[in-house]
Write a protein that holds these residues in place. Sequence first.
Motif, PDB file in Angstrom:
ATOM      1  N   PHE A 294       0.831  -1.208   0.000  1.00 43.73           N
ATOM      2  CA  PHE A 294       0.000   0.000   0.000  1.00 43.73           C
ATOM      3  C   PHE A 294       0.865   1.259   0.000  1.00 43.73           C
ATOM      4  O   PHE A 294       0.575   2.226  -0.720  1.00 43.73           O
ATOM      5  N   ILE A 295       1.934   1.267   0.798  1.00 46.12           N
ATOM      6  CA  ILE A 295       2.827   2.435   0.849  1.00 46.12           C
ATOM      7  C   ILE A 295       3.504   2.657  -0.499  1.00 46.12           C
ATOM      8  O   ILE A 295       3.606   3.795  -0.978  1.00 46.12           O
ATOM      9  N   VAL A 296       3.953   1.576  -1.126  1.00 49.06           N
ATOM     10  CA  VAL A 296       4.618   1.699  -2.433  1.00 49.06           C
ATOM     11  C   VAL A 296       3.641   2.219  -3.483  1.00 49.06           C
ATOM     12  O   VAL A 296       3.971   3.139  -4.257  1.00 49.06           O
ATOM     13  N   LEU A 297       2.440   1.661  -3.528  1.00 47.20           N
ATOM     14  CA  LEU A 297       1.453   2.109  -4.508  1.00 47.20           C
ATOM     15  C   LEU A 297       1.031   3.551  -4.262  1.00 47.20           C
ATOM     16  O   LEU A 297       0.903   4.345  -5.205  1.00 47.20           O
ATOM     17  N   LEU A 298       0.823   3.900  -2.991  1.00 48.93           N
ATOM     18  CA  LEU A 298       0.419   5.268  -2.676  1.00 48.93           C
ATOM     19  C   LEU A 298       1.501   6.266  -3.064  1.00 48.93           C
ATOM     20  O   LEU A 298       1.213   7.331  -3.641  1.00 48.93           O
ATOM     21  N   SER A 299       2.753   5.944  -2.770  1.00 48.60           N
ATOM     22  CA  SER A 299       3.860   6.845  -3.123  1.00 48.60           C
ATOM     23  C   SER A 299       3.997   6.975  -4.636  1.00 48.60           C
ATOM     24  O   SER A 299       4.253   8.077  -5.154  1.00 48.60           O
ATOM     25  N   THR A 300       3.813   5.876  -5.347  1.00 53.58           N
ATOM     26  CA  THR A 300       3.898   5.925  -6.811  1.00 53.58           C
ATOM     27  C   THR A 300       2.767   6.774  -7.399  1.00 53.58           C
ATOM     28  O   THR A 300       2.988   7.576  -8.316  1.00 53.58           O
ATOM     29  N   ILE A 301       1.561   6.619  -6.871  1.00 51.40           N
ATOM     30  CA  ILE A 301       0.425   7.416  -7.356  1.00 51.40           C
ATOM     31  C   ILE A 301       0.618   8.891  -7.036  1.00 51.40           C
ATOM     32  O   ILE A 301       0.341   9.765  -7.872  1.00 51.40           O
ATOM     33  N   ILE A 302       1.103   9.190  -5.825  1.00 46.38           N
ATOM     34  CA  ILE A 302       1.371  10.588  -5.465  1.00 46.38           C
ATOM     35  C   ILE A 302       2.429  11.184  -6.395  1.00 46.38           C
ATOM     36  O   ILE A 302       2.316  12.337  -6.832  1.00 46.38           O
ATOM     37  N   GLY A 303       3.466  10.401  -6.716  1.00 45.48           N
ATOM     38  CA  GLY A 303       4.488  10.872  -7.646  1.00 45.48           C
ATOM     39  C   GLY A 303       3.922  11.164  -9.015  1.00 45.48           C
ATOM     40  O   GLY A 303       4.258  12.191  -9.637  1.00 45.48           O
ATOM     41  N   TRP A 304       3.035  10.286  -9.500  1.00 43.69           N
ATOM     42  CA  TRP A 304       2.437  10.499 -10.823  1.00 43.69           C
ATOM     43  C   TRP A 304       1.538  11.740 -10.817  1.00 43.69           C
ATOM     44  O   TRP A 304       1.602  12.564 -11.739  1.00 43.69           O
ATOM     45  N   LEU A 305       0.698  11.878  -9.791  1.00 41.65           N
ATOM     46  CA  LEU A 305      -0.204  13.030  -9.724  1.00 41.65           C
ATOM     47  C   LEU A 305       0.562  14.338  -9.566  1.00 41.65           C
ATOM     48  O   LEU A 305       0.225  15.352 -10.201  1.00 41.65           O
ATOM     49  N   SER A 306       1.595  14.324  -8.731  1.00 38.86           N
ATOM     50  CA  SER A 306       2.399  15.537  -8.537  1.00 38.86           C
ATOM     51  C   SER A 306       3.094  15.943  -9.829  1.00 38.86           C
ATOM     52  O   SER A 306       3.146  17.134 -10.174  1.00 38.86           O
ATOM     53  N   ALA A 307       3.628  14.954 -10.539  1.00 39.11           N
ATOM     54  CA  ALA A 307       4.278  15.252 -11.817  1.00 39.11           C
ATOM     55  C   ALA A 307       3.275  15.773 -12.831  1.00 39.11           C
ATOM     56  O   ALA A 307       3.577  16.695 -13.609  1.00 39.11           O
ATOM     57  N   LEU A 308       2.068  15.207 -12.855  1.00 38.27           N
ATOM     58  CA  LEU A 308       1.047  15.662 -13.799  1.00 38.27           C
ATOM     59  C   LEU A 308       0.660  17.110 -13.525  1.00 38.27           C
ATOM     60  O   LEU A 308       0.599  17.940 -14.450  1.00 38.27           O
ATOM     61  N   VAL A 309       0.391  17.432 -12.258  1.00 35.83           N
ATOM     62  CA  VAL A 309       0.004  18.806 -11.912  1.00 35.83           C
ATOM     63  C   VAL A 309       1.127  19.782 -12.214  1.00 35.83           C
ATOM     64  O   VAL A 309       0.908  20.861 -12.796  1.00 35.83           O
ATOM     65  N   ALA A 310       2.359  19.414 -11.802  1.00 34.10           N
ATOM     66  CA  ALA A 310       3.488  20.316 -12.010  1.00 34.10           C
ATOM     67  C   ALA A 310       3.767  20.522 -13.499  1.00 34.10           C
ATOM     68  O   ALA A 310       4.035  21.647 -13.946  1.00 34.10           O
ATOM     69  N   THR A 311       3.693  19.455 -14.275  1.00 34.13           N
ATOM     70  CA  THR A 311       3.990  19.563 -15.701  1.00 34.13           C
ATOM     71  C   THR A 311       2.950  20.424 -16.419  1.00 34.13           C
ATOM     72  O   THR A 311       3.293  21.320 -17.203  1.00 34.13           O
ATOM     73  N   LYS A 312       1.685  20.164 -16.139  1.00 29.33           N
ATOM     74  CA  LYS A 312       0.632  20.963 -16.756  1.00 29.33           C
ATOM     75  C   LYS A 312       0.781  22.442 -16.394  1.00 29.33           C
ATOM     76  O   LYS A 312       0.655  23.336 -17.243  1.00 29.33           O
ATOM     77  N   LYS A 313       1.048  22.698 -15.122  1.00 28.74           N
ATOM     78  CA  LYS A 313       1.126  24.075 -14.646  1.00 28.74           C
ATOM     79  C   LYS A 313       2.285  24.830 -15.274  1.00 28.74           C
ATOM     80  O   LYS A 313       2.102  25.922 -15.825  1.00 28.74           O
ATOM     81  N   TYR A 314       3.462  24.225 -15.224  1.00 31.93           N
ATOM     82  CA  TYR A 314       4.637  24.973 -15.675  1.00 31.93           C
ATOM     83  C   TYR A 314       4.760  24.997 -17.191  1.00 31.93           C
ATOM     84  O   TYR A 314       5.382  25.910 -17.740  1.00 31.93           O
ATOM     85  N   LEU A 315       4.172  24.032 -17.897  1.00 30.49           N
ATOM     86  CA  LEU A 315       4.144  24.124 -19.350  1.00 30.49           C
ATOM     87  C   LEU A 315       3.252  25.286 -19.800  1.00 30.49           C
ATOM     88  O   LEU A 315       3.549  26.004 -20.750  1.00 30.49           O
ATOM     89  N   LYS A 316       2.137  25.489 -19.091  1.00 32.46           N
ATOM     90  CA  LYS A 316       1.262  26.619 -19.418  1.00 32.46           C
ATOM     91  C   LYS A 316       1.889  27.948 -19.030  1.00 32.46           C
ATOM     92  O   LYS A 316       1.745  28.940 -19.743  1.00 32.46           O
ATOM     93  N   MET A 317       2.596  27.968 -17.918  1.00 34.23           N
ATOM     94  CA  MET A 317       3.227  29.216 -17.469  1.00 34.23           C
ATOM     95  C   MET A 317       4.312  29.670 -18.429  1.00 34.23           C
ATOM     96  O   MET A 317       4.500  30.872 -18.652  1.00 34.23           O
ATOM     97  N   THR A 318       5.023  28.722 -19.013  1.00 28.18           N
ATOM     98  CA  THR A 318       6.104  29.063 -19.932  1.00 28.18           C
ATOM     99  C   THR A 318       5.623  29.143 -21.378  1.00 28.18           C
ATOM    100  O   THR A 318       6.426  29.344 -22.286  1.00 28.18           O
ATOM    101  N   HIS A 319       4.299  28.920 -21.581  1.00 26.37           N
ATOM    102  CA  HIS A 319       3.688  29.036 -22.925  1.00 26.37           C
ATOM    103  C   HIS A 319       4.320  28.056 -23.905  1.00 26.37           C
ATOM    104  O   HIS A 319       4.484  28.347 -25.085  1.00 26.37           O
ATOM    105  N   ILE A 320       4.677  26.865 -23.387  1.00 20.80           N
ATOM    106  CA  ILE A 320       5.231  25.843 -24.285  1.00 20.80           C
ATOM    107  C   ILE A 320       4.128  24.967 -24.841  1.00 20.80           C
ATOM    108  O   ILE A 320       4.073  24.652 -26.006  1.00 20.80           O
ATOM    109  N   ALA A 321       3.194  24.575 -23.954  1.00 23.86           N
ATOM    110  CA  ALA A 321       2.130  23.694 -24.385  1.00 23.86           C
ATOM    111  C   ALA A 321       0.971  24.492 -24.967  1.00 23.86           C
ATOM    112  O   ALA A 321       0.746  25.624 -24.588  1.00 23.86           O
TER     113      ALA A 321
END
Length: 321
Positions: A294-321
């Motif tokens: 459960f800890i491994v799966l939860l950490s992996t899911i948190i990593g995926w969600l954090s990367a998704l939010v951060a990538t979407k946010k900063y790609l829009k901020m830099t006007h790349i996407a």
Amino acid sequence: MLVTSRKKNPQRDDNAFFPRWIRQIKYAWQNVFNDCKQHIFATLLTIIVIAISIVLPTISYLLWKNANEAAHQWYPTPNLTVYLDKSLTQQETDTLVSNIKQYPEVADVVYLSREQTLEEFKLWSGFSEAIDLLDENPLPAVAIVIPKEEAKQSAILHAMQTEIVQLKGVSDVRLDDSWFTRLTALTDMVKAIAWTIAIFMMIAVSLVIGNSIRLAIFARRQTIIVMQLIGATEGFILRPFLYSGMFNGFVSAVVALILSEIFIFQIEAIILNVSSVFGTIFTIDGLNWDEALFIVLLSTIIGWLSALVATKKYLKMTHIA
């Protein structure tokens, strides 16, 4: 014509959805591993920080888990002690005990006659010689009421106490649950602290992974621009960063599990010495396979969600996407 069609079939198969999807996944993971090799020191620091953030709530959970088990081992649930009237006959006593057993909250009733309570008092009090000087037995018969598992709560036990004391032939009903209430409050406090630490640490893990992804985006900004110019889709661009977040979460969780086992191994000898003082043997339990998974799966899911939010946010901020 048959030879020509056979030569074209492999190309069609290579351009199919599933082989193309497999190639994109391999490309994304190659980017993740290449980035880790190029920035191995920064990657190790990120993994260590995330692992420590996971270790803290994990250790808090282990402390609550073992404290709860110790509470049930050292301090069983309090029982109701029913003192019967001395004037009751044996038939009336049997009827009263049978009526008490009919309560839905009662699992069992242990009856001690006046002679048995006298022997118990002599054994534990040390006043056997003084008791022998008395003309008659001053102690009443006792019925010890053992509640069911679902009835092991202070409110239910007090309600049972109020009902049983009103029965004919019952002199008094005692419930010594002061220590039980304190112990329950203590374990609940440890549980609340563990949950609070877990929530804050999950937020910390999300921020660390998000910050590392943001730095990776700015480091590869020119590469992303070139990929967009040649027609790369947003999913193709995002995939390496998402896998990087999953990789950091997974590896950090594994490291956190190793550190947790080291913690258990270090304090187990200390706990054994302390438990021997109380006249019992208590061993520290670590994480079982379900909890570790459960800890491994939860950490992996948190990593995926954090990367998704951060990538979407900063790609829009830099006007790349």
